[in-house]
Design a protein around this motif. Structure first.
Motif, mmCIF file in Angstrom:
data_model
loop_
_atom_site.group_PDB
_atom_site.id
_atom_site.type_symbol
_atom_site.label_atom_id
_atom_site.label_comp_id
_atom_site.label_asym_id
_atom_site.label_seq_id
_atom_site.Cartn_x
_atom_site.Cartn_y
_atom_site.Cartn_z
ATOM 1 N N VAL A 162 13.531 -52.874 -26.839
ATOM 2 C CA VAL A 162 13.526 -51.482 -27.302
ATOM 3 C C VAL A 162 12.180 -50.881 -26.915
ATOM 4 O O VAL A 162 11.124 -51.453 -27.208
ATOM 5 C CB VAL A 162 13.731 -51.382 -28.817
ATOM 6 N N LEU A 163 12.213 -49.738 -26.260
ATOM 7 C CA LEU A 163 11.017 -49.036 -25.822
ATOM 8 C C LEU A 163 10.905 -47.728 -26.574
ATOM 9 O O LEU A 163 11.824 -46.903 -26.529
ATOM 10 C CB LEU A 163 11.093 -48.775 -24.312
ATOM 11 N N ASN A 164 9.788 -47.549 -27.272
ATOM 12 C CA ASN A 164 9.512 -46.280 -27.926
ATOM 13 C C ASN A 164 8.452 -45.537 -27.113
ATOM 14 O O ASN A 164 7.373 -46.073 -26.863
ATOM 15 C CB ASN A 164 9.002 -46.498 -29.352
ATOM 16 N N ILE A 165 8.771 -44.330 -26.707
ATOM 17 C CA ILE A 165 7.816 -43.499 -25.965
ATOM 18 C C ILE A 165 7.491 -42.281 -26.815
ATOM 19 O O ILE A 165 8.194 -41.270 -26.799
ATOM 20 C CB ILE A 165 8.356 -43.063 -24.590
ATOM 21 N N GLY A 166 6.445 -42.401 -27.605
ATOM 22 C CA GLY A 166 5.888 -41.266 -28.320
ATOM 23 C C GLY A 166 4.616 -40.848 -27.607
ATOM 24 O O GLY A 166 4.541 -40.838 -26.382
ATOM 25 N N PRO A 189 -0.342 -45.219 -22.531
ATOM 26 C CA PRO A 189 0.008 -43.834 -22.837
ATOM 27 C C PRO A 189 1.506 -43.605 -22.701
ATOM 28 O O PRO A 189 2.157 -44.143 -21.802
ATOM 29 C CB PRO A 189 -0.777 -43.027 -21.791
ATOM 30 N N GLY A 190 2.035 -42.817 -23.617
ATOM 31 C CA GLY A 190 3.408 -42.352 -23.501
ATOM 32 C C GLY A 190 3.374 -40.902 -23.053
ATOM 33 O O GLY A 190 3.199 -40.602 -21.871
ATOM 34 N N ASN A 191 3.480 -39.991 -24.023
ATOM 35 C CA ASN A 191 3.466 -38.557 -23.700
ATOM 36 C C ASN A 191 2.098 -37.910 -23.878
ATOM 37 O O ASN A 191 1.921 -36.752 -23.508
ATOM 38 C CB ASN A 191 4.464 -37.817 -24.601
ATOM 39 N N GLY A 298 9.948 -39.424 -25.303
ATOM 40 C CA GLY A 298 10.046 -39.725 -23.881
ATOM 41 C C GLY A 298 11.452 -39.999 -23.418
ATOM 42 O O GLY A 298 11.764 -39.824 -22.228
ATOM 43 N N ALA A 299 12.335 -40.408 -24.332
ATOM 44 C CA ALA A 299 13.727 -40.652 -23.962
ATOM 45 C C ALA A 299 14.435 -39.374 -23.543
ATOM 46 O O ALA A 299 15.469 -39.426 -22.870
ATOM 47 C CB ALA A 299 14.470 -41.297 -25.136
ATOM 48 N N LEU A 300 13.872 -38.213 -23.927
ATOM 49 C CA LEU A 300 14.471 -36.925 -23.587
ATOM 50 C C LEU A 300 13.912 -36.345 -22.291
ATOM 51 O O LEU A 300 14.332 -35.274 -21.864
ATOM 52 C CB LEU A 300 14.234 -35.927 -24.731
ATOM 53 N N ASN A 301 12.962 -37.051 -21.675
ATOM 54 C CA ASN A 301 12.333 -36.593 -20.437
ATOM 55 C C ASN A 301 13.080 -37.216 -19.265
ATOM 56 O O ASN A 301 12.880 -38.379 -18.915
ATOM 57 C CB ASN A 301 10.850 -37.012 -20.438
ATOM 58 N N GLY A 302 13.964 -36.426 -18.654
ATOM 59 C CA GLY A 302 14.820 -36.959 -17.607
ATOM 60 C C GLY A 302 14.045 -37.505 -16.419
ATOM 61 O O GLY A 302 14.407 -38.540 -15.844
ATOM 62 N N ARG A 303 12.971 -36.812 -16.019
ATOM 63 C CA ARG A 303 12.177 -37.277 -14.884
ATOM 64 C C ARG A 303 11.499 -38.614 -15.205
ATOM 65 O O ARG A 303 11.463 -39.524 -14.362
ATOM 66 C CB ARG A 303 11.127 -36.222 -14.536
#
Length: 368
Positions: A162-166, A189-191, A298-303
């Motif tokens: 599971v990857l969390n990208i905050g 770094p995430g976002n 980050g899961a909502l960042n398509g690129r």
């Protein structure tokens, strides 16, 4: 099962997520409702400023902690008004991290999450479990990440990681079945850097779907410099935050560029930094393939998701929504779950993840 509310405001500083969840000690969890509200601009600016040393910090931090409590209370009240027949056993309240320096300076270090938990309990009339990271740090741990145990309880047997990208990215490597010991660590770094850069240059809080980054070209020299950061070579257990990955860190690398780079090219490079640092960490410590569930903003960042998929050809990426828990609800649900663990007298940390000397009951109790 009993009912808890989890309140999470992460390193991204976008605002507060709150979930109402039914939790049980055996790991069963059901999210019943979710609410989100952005921070008021003045409070967000002050919380961001308090990530670095400044004048009159104690006074400003105390008032900001009151502001976080009031923001948490508004969302708590919104949820309880929608579910007036439910009894909420406790609030699991993360607070806003402004410093994270475990193990440094005196051998113990510290982690600081701003929240006046007593004020939150007064405003809501519900007991609060807060300061959930400090006990692990006191026991020699990193105090982060705390979510791998929750990920194992909720997702084990359905994915390998599971990857969390905050604001910061972290990964949980799950055991093959519920009850097996997971591993986990911060990737980097995430976002946070992407958000800071687009805020500086375009006045926007974040790069929606990575659209601005997609307009730029990755700068190989800058990317190489950024990926040379020693943190990326540290073995787990490891954690990080804005103490390291902040605009000053980025600017120190940008000053070496000649001529100066176009802002959209820096954004494209920062997106690749996030994707490649995650991929490097996962491939080094988590194997070459499996099912990777992604949550956080980050899961909502398509690129970003596209670049991650390209960097991880052996992994199948899916948002956590595919497993029944929307990407923006996972971390708040984790802190509802950690509040349940505290109330049941159960350890919330994983020493194999954080490096603590042993299991510890996390958090301080603030009665209603």
């Amino acid at each position: 099962m009993q009912h808890y509310i989890g309140l999470m405001s992460g390193t991204s500083l976008d605002g507060v997520d709150a979930v109402l969840a039914a939790c049980a000690p055996d790991g069963a969890l059901q999210v019943l409702d979710h609410a989100f509200a952005p921070f008021e601009p003045a409070l967000r600016a002050e919380l961001l400023a308090l990530n670095t040393p400044g004048e009159n910090e104690l006074h400003r931090a105390a008032l900001a902690a009151n502001g976080v409590a009031r923001a948490y209370a508004e969302l708590t009240q919104a949820l309880t008004l929608r579910h007036p027949t439910l009894t909420i056993r406790a609030l699991g309240a993360h607070g806003q991290t402004v410093r994270h320096r475990p193990g440094e300076f005196d051998g113990s270090g510290y982690t600081t999450q701003l929240l006046n938990a007593s004020l939150l309990a007064e405003l809501c009339g519900i007991g609060v479990v807060a300061d959930l990271r400090s006990r692990d740090v006191a026991a020699g741990g990193q105090g982060a990440p705390l979510v791998p145990a929750f990920h194992q309880a909720v997702f084990a047997g359905r994915c390998e990681a599971v990857l969390n990208i905050g604001g910061i990215s972290n990964v949980s490597l799950l055991g093959a079945a519920p009850g097996a010991a997971p591993r986990g660590f911060d990737c980097g770094p995430g976002n946070c850097l992407m958000d800071a850069w687009i805020s500086q240059h375009r006045g926007l809080p974040y790069d929606a779907d990575g659209a601005w980054a997609a307009q730029g070209q990755v700068l190989p020299g800058l990317l190489t410099r950024l990926l040379d950061e020693p943190f990326f070579l540290l073995p787990p257990p490891r954690s990080t935050g804005r103490d390291l990955f902040n605009p000053d860190w980025l600017q120190a690398h940008l000053t070496a560029l000649a001529p100066p780079a176009a802002p959209e090219d820096v954004q494209a490079t920062l997106l690749d930094l996030t994707a490649l640092s995650i991929a490097q960490a996962l491939l080094t410590h988590g194997g070459t393939g499996g099912r990777l569930v992604v949550c956080g903003g980050g899961a909502l960042n398509g690129r970003l998701m596209q670049r991650l998929a390209e960097a991880l050809p052996g992994w199948t990426l899916q948002p956590s929504d595919a497993l029944g828990l929307p990407a923006m609800q996972v971390e708040a649900a984790a802190f509802a779950w950690l509040a349940m663990r505290h109330c049941e007298g159960l350890a919330g940390n994983l020493p194999a993840v954080t490096g603590a000397r042993g299991p510890r009951i996390l958090g301080a109790w603030h009665p209603a």
